[in-house]
Design a protein around this motif. Structure first.
Motif, mmCIF file in Angstrom:
data_model
loop_
_atom_site.group_PDB
_atom_site.id
_atom_site.type_symbol
_atom_site.label_atom_id
_atom_site.label_comp_id
_atom_site.label_asym_id
_atom_site.label_seq_id
_atom_site.Cartn_x
_atom_site.Cartn_y
_atom_site.Cartn_z
ATOM 1 N N LEU A 19 33.206 40.509 25.942
ATOM 2 C CA LEU A 19 33.318 41.005 27.311
ATOM 3 C C LEU A 19 33.784 39.934 28.289
ATOM 4 C CD1 LEU A 19 30.272 43.429 27.673
ATOM 5 C CD2 LEU A 19 32.649 43.942 27.073
ATOM 6 N N ASP A 20 33.522 38.657 28.002
ATOM 7 C CA ASP A 20 34.060 37.591 28.845
ATOM 8 C C ASP A 20 35.587 37.551 28.738
ATOM 9 O OD1 ASP A 20 31.584 36.782 29.785
ATOM 10 O OD2 ASP A 20 31.320 35.265 28.223
ATOM 11 N N SER A 21 36.095 37.745 27.533
ATOM 12 C CA SER A 21 37.537 37.780 27.328
ATOM 13 C C SER A 21 38.146 38.974 28.057
ATOM 14 C CB SER A 21 37.855 37.857 25.832
ATOM 15 O OG SER A 21 39.244 37.967 25.602
ATOM 16 N N VAL A 22 37.474 40.113 28.011
ATOM 17 C CA VAL A 22 37.952 41.305 28.725
ATOM 18 C C VAL A 22 38.026 41.028 30.227
ATOM 19 C CG1 VAL A 22 37.442 43.704 29.313
ATOM 20 C CG2 VAL A 22 37.096 42.901 26.964
ATOM 21 N N ARG A 23 36.971 40.438 30.760
ATOM 22 C CA ARG A 23 36.952 40.132 32.193
ATOM 23 C C ARG A 23 38.063 39.154 32.560
ATOM 24 N NH1 ARG A 23 32.448 37.610 32.461
ATOM 25 N NH2 ARG A 23 33.419 35.551 32.444
ATOM 26 N N ASN A 24 38.251 38.119 31.764
ATOM 27 C CA ASN A 24 39.271 37.113 32.069
ATOM 28 C C ASN A 24 40.673 37.701 32.025
ATOM 29 O OD1 ASN A 24 37.298 35.146 32.389
ATOM 30 N ND2 ASN A 24 37.441 34.440 30.268
ATOM 31 N N PHE A 25 40.920 38.534 31.026
ATOM 32 C CA PHE A 25 42.228 39.194 30.938
ATOM 33 C C PHE A 25 42.459 40.084 32.156
ATOM 34 C CE2 PHE A 25 44.565 43.077 29.905
ATOM 35 C CZ PHE A 25 45.803 42.543 29.582
ATOM 36 N N ALA A 26 41.468 40.907 32.486
ATOM 37 C CA ALA A 26 41.611 41.809 33.627
ATOM 38 C C ALA A 26 41.833 41.032 34.919
ATOM 39 C CB ALA A 26 40.385 42.707 33.739
ATOM 40 N N ASP A 27 41.128 39.929 35.079
ATOM 41 C CA ASP A 27 41.311 39.111 36.285
ATOM 42 C C ASP A 27 42.742 38.591 36.394
ATOM 43 O OD1 ASP A 27 38.701 39.496 37.052
ATOM 44 O OD2 ASP A 27 37.993 37.518 36.393
ATOM 45 N N ARG A 28 43.306 38.188 35.258
ATOM 46 C CA ARG A 28 44.683 37.692 35.292
ATOM 47 C C ARG A 28 45.656 38.807 35.698
ATOM 48 N NH1 ARG A 28 42.772 35.020 30.663
ATOM 49 N NH2 ARG A 28 43.817 36.461 29.226
ATOM 50 N N ARG B 74 37.438 47.325 34.579
ATOM 51 C CA ARG B 74 37.850 46.072 35.209
ATOM 52 C C ARG B 74 39.238 46.192 35.842
ATOM 53 N NH1 ARG B 74 33.724 42.355 35.945
ATOM 54 N NH2 ARG B 74 32.499 42.099 34.030
ATOM 55 N N LEU B 75 40.095 46.972 35.232
ATOM 56 C CA LEU B 75 41.468 47.120 35.710
ATOM 57 C C LEU B 75 41.617 48.228 36.750
ATOM 58 C CD1 LEU B 75 43.509 46.770 32.375
ATOM 59 C CD2 LEU B 75 43.364 45.095 34.229
ATOM 60 N N TRP B 76 40.536 48.872 37.120
ATOM 61 C CA TRP B 76 40.610 50.060 37.957
ATOM 62 C C TRP B 76 41.457 49.880 39.221
ATOM 63 C CZ3 TRP B 76 40.292 54.778 36.724
ATOM 64 C CH2 TRP B 76 40.195 55.774 37.710
ATOM 65 N N PRO B 77 41.324 48.781 39.982
ATOM 66 C CA PRO B 77 42.158 48.637 41.188
ATOM 67 C C PRO B 77 43.654 48.728 40.897
ATOM 68 C CG PRO B 77 40.390 47.029 41.213
ATOM 69 C CD PRO B 77 40.369 47.648 39.843
ATOM 70 N N ALA B 78 44.094 48.194 39.770
ATOM 71 C CA ALA B 78 45.513 48.245 39.420
ATOM 72 C C ALA B 78 45.916 49.616 38.889
ATOM 73 C CB ALA B 78 45.845 47.169 38.384
ATOM 74 N N LEU B 79 44.975 50.349 38.324
ATOM 75 C CA LEU B 79 45.269 51.678 37.792
ATOM 76 C C LEU B 79 45.469 52.707 38.900
ATOM 77 C CD1 LEU B 79 42.738 51.724 34.817
ATOM 78 C CD2 LEU B 79 45.237 51.637 34.632
ATOM 79 N N VAL B 80 44.858 52.486 40.051
ATOM 80 C CA VAL B 80 44.968 53.445 41.162
ATOM 81 C C VAL B 80 45.927 52.962 42.251
ATOM 82 C CG1 VAL B 80 42.642 54.309 40.758
ATOM 83 C CG2 VAL B 80 42.983 52.474 42.415
ATOM 84 N N ALA B 81 46.490 51.770 42.089
ATOM 85 C CA ALA B 81 47.232 51.131 43.176
ATOM 86 C C ALA B 81 48.513 51.867 43.563
ATOM 87 C CB ALA B 81 47.563 49.689 42.797
#
Length: 312
Positions: free
Chosen positions: A86-95, A141-148
């Motif tokens: 889950l740390d990897s998931v968070r880091n990827f999403a942040d990028r 984690r990616l939700w803001p980009a999915l609705v943008a």
């Protein structure tokens, strides 16, 4: 996202390829993410989307292998992601979020099948953790980009579990006896219920979600199965040749994924389970909705992530 205006009356079916489904569709300027998009069905999906003009990001645990696999495909980039971490998931999403890009298509294609008993994180069974929880956390984690940009299409790769998805609520992580096929089926059932609930929650923001059964495809997904097992099951002969008439090429298995990601005809079918470029089942009954809601709440509790504010 503006979806394809291509009519579905073209008669796509089990023999259609991803390239055929995207014929005449221009995805220039669209941004797609395909987890596991460097092998098997995922690679066929990446190739088809990129050929139609999309910019494709391929998250991969083995980035060196992924870069080699997609080398020479224009418009494709690779980044690091381990869905079991889950740390990897968070880091990827942040990028991704830091890039400022909106996401038009997210295809949750990566997965593992019939693995020996493996535990990840706080003791989670690996197939459920990788196939479902990792993708659940990624989407949230990616939700803001999915609705943008008016809402994305989210496609979740499942299996033949769609007719009767089952979750072992009393022993989710197989603490009391492990069955590799039972664990795989549960993870694929979770994919179906997740897509149904994601669509229900996200449709007001323009996000539509679908689960997909690609059918019988020989890919590296079978890497945990011995040749003897597959011969015994009647899948292949001693030379490794596919025996079942249902088996299709990866390019055919990928067709329903790209159809789900682009077809305007599916705009009113969100949450459905698809196979062979057809809507097979809609998960909108009271028992199905209850199971989907329960799984969402459980996933939010396990991962600590919920884009809809139900958990920290």
């Amino acid at each position: 996202m503006t979806v394809s205006k291509q009519p579905d009356a073209l008669g796509f079916d089990i023999d259609s390829t991803a390239t055929e489904v995207l014929t005449g569709i221009d995805l220039s300027g669209r941004f797609a993410i395909v987890t596991g998009g460097y092998s098997g069905l995922g690679l066929a999906t990446t190739r088809a989307l990129a050929a139609a003009g999309a910019e494709v990001l391929v998250p991969a645990r083995r980035t060196d292998v992924a870069r080699e696999a997609v080398a020479g495909i224009d418009g494709v980039q690779v980044d690091e992601l381990d869905l079991a971490d889950l740390d990897s998931v968070r880091n990827f999403a942040d990028r991704v979020l830091d890039s400022g890009r909106s996401i038009d298509i997210l295809i949750n294609n990566a997965g593992i099948m019939a693995t020996p008993l493996t535990r990840v994180g706080p003791g989670w069974e690996a197939q459920f953790a990788t196939n479902h929880l990792g993708h659940y956390a990624l989407v949230n984690r990616l939700w803001p980009a999915l609705v943008a940009d008016g809402g994305a299409r989210v496609v979740v790769l499942s299996s033949g579990a769609g007719e009767n998805p089952r979750i072992n609520w009393d022993d989710l992580h197989f603490e009391n006896g492990y069955d590799k096929w039972g664990a795989y089926s549960q993870s694929k059932s979770a994919n179906i219920l997740f897509a149904a609930e994601l669509d229900r929650l996200g449709r007001a923001s323009g996000v539509r979600a679908f689960s997909v059964n690609p059918g019988y495809i020989l890919t590296p997904l079978q890497r945990h199965l011995s040749k003897e097992e597959m011969v015994g099951a009647g899948w292949i002969d001693e030379n490794g040749t596919a025996l079942l008439p249902e088996f299709r090429a990866p390019e055919q298995g990928a067709a329903t994924q790209v159809w789900a990601a682009t077809s305007a005809g599916l705009e009113s079918e969100g949450g459905s389970y698809l196979q062979a470029c057809k809507v097979v089942k809609s998960f909108d009954g009271p028992e199905e909705r209850e199971a989907a809601e329960r799984l969402w709440a459980l996933s939010a509790d396990l991962t600590g992530v919920d884009a809809f504010g139900k958990s920290a």
